[in-house]
Motif scaffolding. Structure first.
Motif, PDB file in Angstrom:
ATOM      1  N   SER A 370     -40.183  33.398  61.701  1.00 52.84           N
ATOM      2  CA  SER A 370     -41.002  32.885  62.700  1.00 52.84           C
ATOM      3  C   SER A 370     -40.861  31.491  62.865  1.00 52.84           C
ATOM      4  O   SER A 370     -40.572  30.694  62.075  1.00 52.84           O
ATOM      5  CB  SER A 370     -42.711  33.294  62.257  1.00 52.84           C
ATOM      6  OG  SER A 370     -42.818  32.390  60.966  1.00 52.84           O
ATOM      7  N   LEU A 371     -41.588  31.042  64.046  1.00 51.36           N
ATOM      8  CA  LEU A 371     -41.235  29.641  64.493  1.00 51.36           C
ATOM      9  C   LEU A 371     -42.363  28.737  63.489  1.00 51.36           C
ATOM     10  O   LEU A 371     -41.715  27.496  63.315  1.00 51.36           O
ATOM     11  CB  LEU A 371     -41.684  29.624  65.902  1.00 51.36           C
ATOM     12  CG  LEU A 371     -40.667  30.322  67.032  1.00 51.36           C
ATOM     13  CD1 LEU A 371     -41.004  30.056  68.416  1.00 51.36           C
ATOM     14  CD2 LEU A 371     -39.226  29.646  66.796  1.00 51.36           C
ATOM     15  N   ALA A 372     -43.370  29.108  63.192  1.00 50.41           N
ATOM     16  CA  ALA A 372     -44.449  28.500  62.220  1.00 50.41           C
ATOM     17  C   ALA A 372     -43.577  28.255  61.184  1.00 50.41           C
ATOM     18  O   ALA A 372     -43.780  27.188  60.562  1.00 50.41           O
ATOM     19  CB  ALA A 372     -45.388  29.266  61.923  1.00 50.41           C
ATOM     20  N   ASP A 373     -42.831  29.349  60.503  1.00 52.86           N
ATOM     21  CA  ASP A 373     -41.896  29.031  59.373  1.00 52.86           C
ATOM     22  C   ASP A 373     -40.832  27.882  59.437  1.00 52.86           C
ATOM     23  O   ASP A 373     -40.479  27.195  58.607  1.00 52.86           O
ATOM     24  CB  ASP A 373     -41.487  30.335  58.738  1.00 52.86           C
ATOM     25  CG  ASP A 373     -42.786  31.318  58.168  1.00 52.86           C
ATOM     26  OD1 ASP A 373     -43.811  30.855  57.977  1.00 52.86           O
ATOM     27  OD2 ASP A 373     -42.416  32.492  58.122  1.00 52.86           O
ATOM     28  N   VAL A 374     -40.298  28.151  60.562  1.00 59.29           N
ATOM     29  CA  VAL A 374     -39.222  27.095  60.827  1.00 59.29           C
ATOM     30  C   VAL A 374     -39.744  25.628  60.848  1.00 59.29           C
ATOM     31  O   VAL A 374     -39.040  24.741  60.325  1.00 59.29           O
ATOM     32  CB  VAL A 374     -38.579  27.621  62.294  1.00 59.29           C
ATOM     33  CG1 VAL A 374     -37.711  26.260  62.641  1.00 59.29           C
ATOM     34  CG2 VAL A 374     -37.855  28.801  62.274  1.00 59.29           C
ATOM     35  N   ALA A 375     -40.939  25.601  61.530  1.00 60.94           N
ATOM     36  CA  ALA A 375     -41.548  24.133  61.580  1.00 60.94           C
ATOM     37  C   ALA A 375     -42.148  23.761  60.081  1.00 60.94           C
ATOM     38  O   ALA A 375     -41.762  22.501  59.878  1.00 60.94           O
ATOM     39  CB  ALA A 375     -42.922  24.145  62.565  1.00 60.94           C
ATOM     40  N   LYS A 376     -42.461  24.622  59.379  1.00 58.40           N
ATOM     41  CA  LYS A 376     -42.749  24.402  57.773  1.00 58.40           C
ATOM     42  C   LYS A 376     -41.572  23.899  57.137  1.00 58.40           C
ATOM     43  O   LYS A 376     -41.513  23.078  56.316  1.00 58.40           O
ATOM     44  CB  LYS A 376     -43.591  25.547  57.440  1.00 58.40           C
ATOM     45  CG  LYS A 376     -44.005  25.129  55.740  1.00 58.40           C
ATOM     46  CD  LYS A 376     -44.774  26.289  55.313  1.00 58.40           C
ATOM     47  CE  LYS A 376     -45.826  26.960  56.163  1.00 58.40           C
ATOM     48  NZ  LYS A 376     -46.500  28.183  55.522  1.00 58.40           N
ATOM     49  N   LYS A 377     -40.345  24.610  57.215  1.00 56.17           N
ATOM     50  CA  LYS A 377     -39.090  24.569  56.513  1.00 56.17           C
ATOM     51  C   LYS A 377     -38.627  22.990  56.862  1.00 56.17           C
ATOM     52  O   LYS A 377     -38.006  22.402  56.119  1.00 56.17           O
ATOM     53  CB  LYS A 377     -38.154  25.520  56.854  1.00 56.17           C
ATOM     54  CG  LYS A 377     -38.716  26.746  55.871  1.00 56.17           C
ATOM     55  CD  LYS A 377     -37.427  28.004  55.760  1.00 56.17           C
ATOM     56  CE  LYS A 377     -38.118  29.044  55.136  1.00 56.17           C
ATOM     57  NZ  LYS A 377     -38.226  28.857  53.659  1.00 56.17           N
ATOM     58  N   LEU A 378     -38.702  22.801  58.353  1.00 54.43           N
ATOM     59  CA  LEU A 378     -38.078  21.752  58.964  1.00 54.43           C
ATOM     60  C   LEU A 378     -38.968  20.504  58.538  1.00 54.43           C
ATOM     61  O   LEU A 378     -38.617  19.206  58.850  1.00 54.43           O
ATOM     62  CB  LEU A 378     -37.692  21.852  60.265  1.00 54.43           C
ATOM     63  CG  LEU A 378     -36.749  22.618  60.535  1.00 54.43           C
ATOM     64  CD1 LEU A 378     -36.689  22.743  62.313  1.00 54.43           C
ATOM     65  CD2 LEU A 378     -35.350  22.230  60.099  1.00 54.43           C
ATOM     66  N   ARG A 379     -40.310  20.646  58.093  1.00 60.31           N
ATOM     67  CA  ARG A 379     -41.443  19.439  57.856  1.00 60.31           C
ATOM     68  C   ARG A 379     -41.478  18.813  59.003  1.00 60.31           C
ATOM     69  O   ARG A 379     -41.580  17.533  58.887  1.00 60.31           O
ATOM     70  CB  ARG A 379     -40.778  18.654  56.705  1.00 60.31           C
ATOM     71  CG  ARG A 379     -40.481  19.531  55.316  1.00 60.31           C
ATOM     72  CD  ARG A 379     -40.263  18.445  54.088  1.00 60.31           C
ATOM     73  NE  ARG A 379     -39.838  19.249  52.948  1.00 60.31           N
ATOM     74  CZ  ARG A 379     -39.760  18.678  51.811  1.00 60.31           C
ATOM     75  NH1 ARG A 379     -39.796  17.285  51.825  1.00 60.31           N
ATOM     76  NH2 ARG A 379     -39.408  19.333  50.729  1.00 60.31           N
ATOM     77  N   LEU A 380     -41.686  19.356  60.223  1.00 54.53           N
ATOM     78  CA  LEU A 380     -42.122  18.733  61.384  1.00 54.53           C
ATOM     79  C   LEU A 380     -43.534  18.183  61.338  1.00 54.53           C
ATOM     80  O   LEU A 380     -44.407  18.846  60.697  1.00 54.53           O
ATOM     81  CB  LEU A 380     -42.171  19.607  62.627  1.00 54.53           C
ATOM     82  CG  LEU A 380     -40.606  20.204  62.744  1.00 54.53           C
ATOM     83  CD1 LEU A 380     -40.388  20.967  64.061  1.00 54.53           C
ATOM     84  CD2 LEU A 380     -39.488  18.817  63.133  1.00 54.53           C
TER      85      LEU A 380
END
Length: 487
Positions: A370-380
């Motif tokens: 999910s894009l939410a997990d992508v944002a969390k892993k990238l630490r945006l």
């Protein structure tokens, strides 16, 4: 007088001026004799050797030694002698008596060669810079440059190149580098008209350094592109030129050319130039990271460079992992070092590479996320991280950084299966670049071969030399007769 003199350090107590000064003074007189021989014979290599010998004596220069040398070489009371003597501090009377007695015991000889006069300027200027008397060094360098403009001799070019360097250095140390930019341009024009290629190399590098010191990259590129092209004569100047060219290319986003220039400058630099090679490696590391490459670990473990390259090693580790939080902490931790190296703006550009690397690792690890997990892993840390993650993923897909698609309805990133890279042209392109690099290195090694002039004639006997000269005379006479017949 006609032989090159080998420098030998004489054993002498360091606390005795009377025992140490005569040896240094004698070395300076031998160097002056070498310059005089080179000037009369018009052999530039002797002047080059004299400059190298002077570098070995740099730490031994003292006011008493320089005063005695000026009295020996120049006419007392002359304009040059008075000006140079005014820059030297007065020593104790005992020391002056020792030097005077030493010089009086030698055969006194006064010279009027421009080479020797310029050499005296160079000695005094080096002494003033080493003593950190920068304002007096500025005045001395300005007087030497004014004298150089009236001298047009090829045997002076080597000494003039050194004077140009210390002229710029004295103004840079006092923070007045912008004042001499017009004068450096005029000197470069004079050197071009006189076909002084060594002077052109030196002055071009000084002008590039002048522009880059004030972040005038466009002006530096215009000057570099319009400057006359010729074969490099000095390896040191060529290395500096490659370094400045790499910095210009980096700022202009031409990272591939910048990487080649910086790596070549670091490779060609002498082993003793540790500080220069460190600077080249710092910029090369940043450029390779901007290109998406990860430098080898051995690059950071080179002898004498471990401590200087430590901030860039941690920065490389953050980019390699793709951790944006670690990247921010490293940038803040070593902000002072990056500011001193003037690489802060380049490190800001690396943020996009860190995000792309992290996104590539995510696409390899997950077939669907999910894009939410992508944002969390990238630490945006933005106000709307999901929307930012979606735009980042979309841009990475458009740039072919990752092979994936976006499911906007469910808010997913779907990664495609990785294909066989050997079915593409990537191996062929990589192999071709390696072959081109090896061929280029071979061609440069062949061009770098140098042989002493007339080396095939030095071992011939007197009879063979007499026979060869007779044959040359007969050949010249025969050619002259043929020319007369044609008319």
């Amino acid at each position: 007088m006609t032989q090159d003199v080998e420098m030998k350090e004489l054993a002498a107590p360091s606390n005795s001026v009377a025992s140490s000064s005569p040896s240094t003074l004698q070395h300076l007189k031998e160097i002056a004799s070498l310059i005089e021989t080179g000037a009369y014979a018009r052999e530039v290599r002797r002047i080059v050797r004299a400059v190298r010998l002077t570098v070995a004596l740099r730490r031994k220069l003292k006011p008493s030694v320089l005063s005695a040398f000026l009295n020996f070489l120049l006419t007392p009371g002359s304009e040059v002698h008075s000006r140079l003597s005014s820059y030297l501090p007065k020593e104790d009377e005992h020391d002056m008596e020792v030097d005077t007695a030493t010089s009086a015991s030698q055969a006194s000889a006064k010279h009027s060669l421009p080479e020797l006069e310029i050499y005296c300027y160079l000695l005094v200027l080096i002494f003033l810079i080493d003593q950190k008397r920068y304002n007096e060094a500025k005045a001395c360098s300005a007087a030497s440059i004014a004298r150089l403009k009236n001298v047009n001799r090829r045997t002076v070019d080597v000494l003039a190149a050194r004077l140009y360097f210390y002229y710029s250095l004295s103004y840079e140390l006092t923070g007045d580098l912008a004042e001499i930019r017009g004068n450096l341009l005029a000197l470069h024009r004079i050197a071009t008209l006189r076909h002084d290629e060594l002077g052109q190399e030196t002055l071009l590098n000084l002008l590039l350094r002048n522009y880059l010191h004030y972040n005038l990259y466009d002006q530096a590129e215009k000057l570099r592109s319009k400057a006359p092209r010729f074969e490099a004569h000095s390896n040191q100047q060529f290395c500096r030129y490659l370094f400045y060219l790499g910095k210009i290319r980096t700022i202009q986003l031409e990272y591939t050319d910048a990487r080649e220039s910086l790596l070549q400058a670091a490779r060609k630099a002498p082993a003793a130039a540790l500080g220069f090679r460190v600077q080249c490696n710092k910029w090369a590391i940043i450029v390779r990271l901007l290109l998406g490459e990860i430098p080898e670990r051995t690059l950071f473990m080179q002898k004498g460079m471990e401590k200087a390259l430590r901030p860039y090693f941690e920065l490389t580790n953050a980019v390699r992992i793709g951790d944006l939080g670690l990247f921010r902490s490293v940038a803040e931790k070593f902000s002072t070092t990056f500011s001193a190296d003037r690489t802060n703006n380049l490190i800001v550009r690396l943020r996009h590479n860190v995000i792309r690397t992290g996104l590539r690792n995510i696409s390899i690890s997950y077939s669907r996320i999910s894009l939410a997990d992508v944002a969390k892993k990238l630490r945006l840390d933005s106000a709307n991280p999901v929307a930012d993650a979606e735009s980042i993923v979309a841009k990475a897909i458009r740039d072919d950084a990752i092979d994936a698609t976006i499911d906007h309805a469910n808010g997913w990133m779907l990664s495609k299966e990785t294909g066989d890279i050997y079915s593409t042209n990537e191996p062929q392109i990589a192999f071709n670049s390696r072959i081109a690099f090896c061929l280029n290195m071979h061609n440069e090694a062949v061009r770098a071969l140098r042989f002493p002039p007339n080396s095939h004639k030095e071992k011939e006997s007197a009879d063979k030399r007499r026979e060869r000269q007779q044959q040359e005379q007969e050949l010249a006479k025969h050619i002259a007769e043929e020319d007369d017949d044609e008319f």
